[in-house]
Design a protein around this motif. Structure first.
Motif, PDB file in Angstrom:
ATOM      1  N   SER A 270       0.826  -1.215   0.000  1.00 43.93           N
ATOM      2  CA  SER A 270       0.000   0.000   0.000  1.00 43.93           C
ATOM      3  C   SER A 270       0.856   1.260   0.000  1.00 43.93           C
ATOM      4  CB  SER A 270      -0.924   0.007   1.224  1.00 43.93           C
ATOM      5  OG  SER A 270      -0.156   0.120   2.427  1.00 43.93           O
ATOM      6  N   GLY A 271       2.162   1.098   0.223  1.00 41.97           N
ATOM      7  CA  GLY A 271       3.058   2.241   0.258  1.00 41.97           C
ATOM      8  C   GLY A 271       3.138   2.917   1.606  1.00 41.97           C
ATOM      9  N   ARG A 272       2.498   2.321   2.634  1.00 40.35           N
ATOM     10  CA  ARG A 272       2.556   2.921   3.963  1.00 40.35           C
ATOM     11  C   ARG A 272       3.907   2.705   4.624  1.00 40.35           C
ATOM     12  NH1 ARG A 272      -2.080  -0.106   4.391  1.00 40.35           N
ATOM     13  NH2 ARG A 272      -1.169  -1.332   6.103  1.00 40.35           N
ATOM     14  N   ASN A 273       4.619   1.699   4.180  1.00 35.97           N
ATOM     15  CA  ASN A 273       5.925   1.376   4.752  1.00 35.97           C
ATOM     16  C   ASN A 273       6.784   0.737   3.671  1.00 35.97           C
ATOM     17  OD1 ASN A 273       7.939   1.145   6.618  1.00 35.97           O
ATOM     18  ND2 ASN A 273       6.779  -0.086   8.086  1.00 35.97           N
ATOM     19  N   LYS A 274       8.062   0.632   3.933  1.00 32.95           N
ATOM     20  CA  LYS A 274       8.969  -0.001   2.973  1.00 32.95           C
ATOM     21  C   LYS A 274       9.742  -1.115   3.660  1.00 32.95           C
ATOM     22  CE  LYS A 274      11.190   3.665   1.714  1.00 32.95           C
ATOM     23  NZ  LYS A 274      12.169   4.516   1.001  1.00 32.95           N
ATOM     24  N   PRO A 275      10.035  -2.185   2.937  1.00 32.82           N
ATOM     25  CA  PRO A 275      10.799  -3.290   3.531  1.00 32.82           C
ATOM     26  C   PRO A 275      12.254  -2.913   3.718  1.00 32.82           C
ATOM     27  CG  PRO A 275      10.470  -3.691   1.198  1.00 32.82           C
ATOM     28  CD  PRO A 275       9.673  -2.459   1.535  1.00 32.82           C
ATOM     29  N   LEU A 276      12.886  -3.550   4.710  1.00 34.66           N
ATOM     30  CA  LEU A 276      14.317  -3.388   4.872  1.00 34.66           C
ATOM     31  C   LEU A 276      15.037  -4.081   3.711  1.00 34.66           C
ATOM     32  CD1 LEU A 276      14.677  -4.021   8.709  1.00 34.66           C
ATOM     33  CD2 LEU A 276      14.630  -1.821   7.503  1.00 34.66           C
ATOM     34  N   MET A 277      16.313  -3.730   3.558  1.00 34.02           N
ATOM     35  CA  MET A 277      17.042  -4.209   2.387  1.00 34.02           C
ATOM     36  C   MET A 277      17.211  -5.725   2.394  1.00 34.02           C
ATOM     37  SD  MET A 277      18.044  -2.667  -0.255  1.00 34.02           S
ATOM     38  CE  MET A 277      18.669  -3.349  -1.797  1.00 34.02           C
ATOM     39  N   ASP A 278      17.324  -6.332   3.571  1.00 30.00           N
ATOM     40  CA  ASP A 278      17.483  -7.785   3.574  1.00 30.00           C
ATOM     41  C   ASP A 278      16.229  -8.479   3.057  1.00 30.00           C
ATOM     42  OD1 ASP A 278      16.032  -7.009   5.813  1.00 30.00           O
ATOM     43  OD2 ASP A 278      16.734  -8.694   7.027  1.00 30.00           O
ATOM     44  N   LYS A 279      15.052  -7.878   3.323  1.00 28.59           N
ATOM     45  CA  LYS A 279      13.801  -8.445   2.820  1.00 28.59           C
ATOM     46  C   LYS A 279      13.670  -8.207   1.311  1.00 28.59           C
ATOM     47  CE  LYS A 279      12.741  -9.618   7.008  1.00 28.59           C
ATOM     48  NZ  LYS A 279      12.950 -11.011   7.442  1.00 28.59           N
ATOM     49  N   VAL A 280      14.140  -7.055   0.871  1.00 29.21           N
ATOM     50  CA  VAL A 280      14.146  -6.778  -0.569  1.00 29.21           C
ATOM     51  C   VAL A 280      14.989  -7.809  -1.305  1.00 29.21           C
ATOM     52  CG1 VAL A 280      14.864  -5.128  -2.347  1.00 29.21           C
ATOM     53  CG2 VAL A 280      13.743  -4.306  -0.276  1.00 29.21           C
ATOM     54  N   THR A 281      16.166  -8.124  -0.746  1.00 28.45           N
ATOM     55  CA  THR A 281      17.050  -9.121  -1.354  1.00 28.45           C
ATOM     56  C   THR A 281      16.385 -10.488  -1.415  1.00 28.45           C
ATOM     57  OG1 THR A 281      18.986  -7.930  -0.498  1.00 28.45           O
ATOM     58  CG2 THR A 281      19.322 -10.197  -1.208  1.00 28.45           C
ATOM     59  N   MET A 282      15.723 -10.869  -0.324  1.00 29.66           N
ATOM     60  CA  MET A 282      15.037 -12.164  -0.283  1.00 29.66           C
ATOM     61  C   MET A 282      13.916 -12.229  -1.320  1.00 29.66           C
ATOM     62  SD  MET A 282      14.854 -12.787   3.852  1.00 29.66           S
ATOM     63  CE  MET A 282      13.887 -14.311   3.695  1.00 29.66           C
ATOM     64  N   MET A 283      13.150 -11.144  -1.449  1.00 25.00           N
ATOM     65  CA  MET A 283      12.055 -11.138  -2.414  1.00 25.00           C
ATOM     66  C   MET A 283      12.569 -11.194  -3.845  1.00 25.00           C
ATOM     67  SD  MET A 283       9.058  -8.638  -0.904  1.00 25.00           S
ATOM     68  CE  MET A 283      10.122  -7.323  -0.302  1.00 25.00           C
ATOM     69  N   ALA A 284      13.662 -10.486  -4.129  1.00 25.03           N
ATOM     70  CA  ALA A 284      14.225 -10.508  -5.476  1.00 25.03           C
ATOM     71  C   ALA A 284      14.648 -11.927  -5.857  1.00 25.03           C
ATOM     72  CB  ALA A 284      15.407  -9.553  -5.567  1.00 25.03           C
ATOM     73  N   LYS A 285      15.281 -12.625  -4.913  1.00 23.73           N
ATOM     74  CA  LYS A 285      15.675 -14.017  -5.175  1.00 23.73           C
ATOM     75  C   LYS A 285      14.445 -14.915  -5.344  1.00 23.73           C
ATOM     76  CE  LYS A 285      20.170 -13.908  -2.828  1.00 23.73           C
ATOM     77  NZ  LYS A 285      20.981 -14.456  -1.719  1.00 23.73           N
ATOM     78  N   LEU A 286      13.436 -14.683  -4.494  1.00 24.91           N
ATOM     79  CA  LEU A 286      12.218 -15.487  -4.552  1.00 24.91           C
ATOM     80  C   LEU A 286      11.490 -15.296  -5.880  1.00 24.91           C
ATOM     81  CD1 LEU A 286      10.202 -17.340  -3.020  1.00 24.91           C
ATOM     82  CD2 LEU A 286       9.101 -15.254  -2.168  1.00 24.91           C
ATOM     83  N   PHE A 287      11.439 -14.046  -6.369  1.00 24.39           N
ATOM     84  CA  PHE A 287      10.736 -13.739  -7.615  1.00 24.39           C
ATOM     85  C   PHE A 287      11.617 -13.939  -8.840  1.00 24.39           C
ATOM     86  CE2 PHE A 287       8.349 -10.431  -4.868  1.00 24.39           C
ATOM     87  CZ  PHE A 287       7.513 -11.417  -4.353  1.00 24.39           C
ATOM     88  N   ASN A 288      12.912 -14.265  -8.600  1.00 21.39           N
ATOM     89  CA  ASN A 288      13.884 -14.486  -9.679  1.00 21.39           C
ATOM     90  C   ASN A 288      14.042 -13.247 -10.563  1.00 21.39           C
ATOM     91  OD1 ASN A 288      15.796 -16.034 -11.093  1.00 21.39           O
ATOM     92  ND2 ASN A 288      14.273 -16.759 -12.568  1.00 21.39           N
TER      93      ASN A 288
END
Length: 225
Positions: free
Chosen positions: A37-55
């Protein structure tokens, strides 16, 4: 798109619900909802995990969203060599942003200068040992270098300019020469026409120096600049 839209888009592309993604990332489902929703942003470690998960690449996930505070946690986890690479890359980006053009710094070369030649009233050349002098610029092939004294050869040769000389006795009409004229050294233009030989000054306030039986002349060499 920004990161909130990208998380939602790639999550659905991968077939995950917000609850599924929250479990994989070990966060609450409300956290994923806040990201999307844009109310908050993930920390960078979560961003890295999602990028790997989504390939996908991290840059694809982050999209147009960037906050200066996002880089600090990542930078602090790098080793020293990688921190140096990040720093130099950032400096280069800043220079390009500010349209800074880096010009090479000319290196100084030391040349051996054998005294002075006159662009005026005469000098004695090759007295004593040569002096090492700093020179900015390209040094051409030469046999010796001298310093110009006086203004008679301006604008081609300035007072105190270093010039480079190739030793030779063969001189062509119109060449700049280092000449011993009546036992004093000069830099002049050698000219020959229907009136005979003469040494010419470029500054017209100086008279030509006639070459005849009344004057002794020998040539040290020609100027190669």
């Amino acid at each position: 798109m920004d990161i909130s839209q990208n998380i939602k888009y790639y999550r659905k592309q991968a077939g995950f619900t917000q609850v599924d993604l929250a479990k994989i990332l070990d966060v609450q489902p409300t956290a994923v909802s806040a990201w999307e929703s844009g109310r908050n942003k993930p920390l960078m470690d979560k961003v890295t995990m999602m990028a790997k998960l989504f390939n996908i690449n991290i840059s694809q996930l982050v999209g147009d969203t960037f906050d200066v505070n996002d880089i600090a946690p990542v930078y602090n986890r790098l080793d020293t060599s990688r921190k140096n690479k990040v720093y130099h890359f950032a400096v280069k980006q800043l220079e390009e942003q500010n349209n800074v053009v880096a010009f090479p710094t000319p290196s100084k070369t030391q040349v051996s200068v054998y005294g002075a030649v006159s662009a005026g009233t005469g000098e004695y050349l090759l007295d004593g040992t040569p002096e090492l002098v700093d020179y900015d610029g390209v040094v051409p092939e030469h046999d010796f270098a001298v310093i110009v004294n006086g203004d008679s050869m301006e604008p081609t040769f300035d007072d105190k300019q270093i010039i480079f000389v190739q030793k030779t006795k063969d001189v062509r009409n119109g060449q700049f020469v280092i000449a011993n004229y009546d036992h004093q050294a000069y830099v002049k233009k050698f000219m020959r026409d229907e009136n005979g030989y003469r040494l010419v000054s470029l500054n017209k306030k100086y008279d030509d120096m006639l070459v005849n039986e009344e004057h002794e002349l020998s040539i040290f060499g020609v100027v190669v600049f």
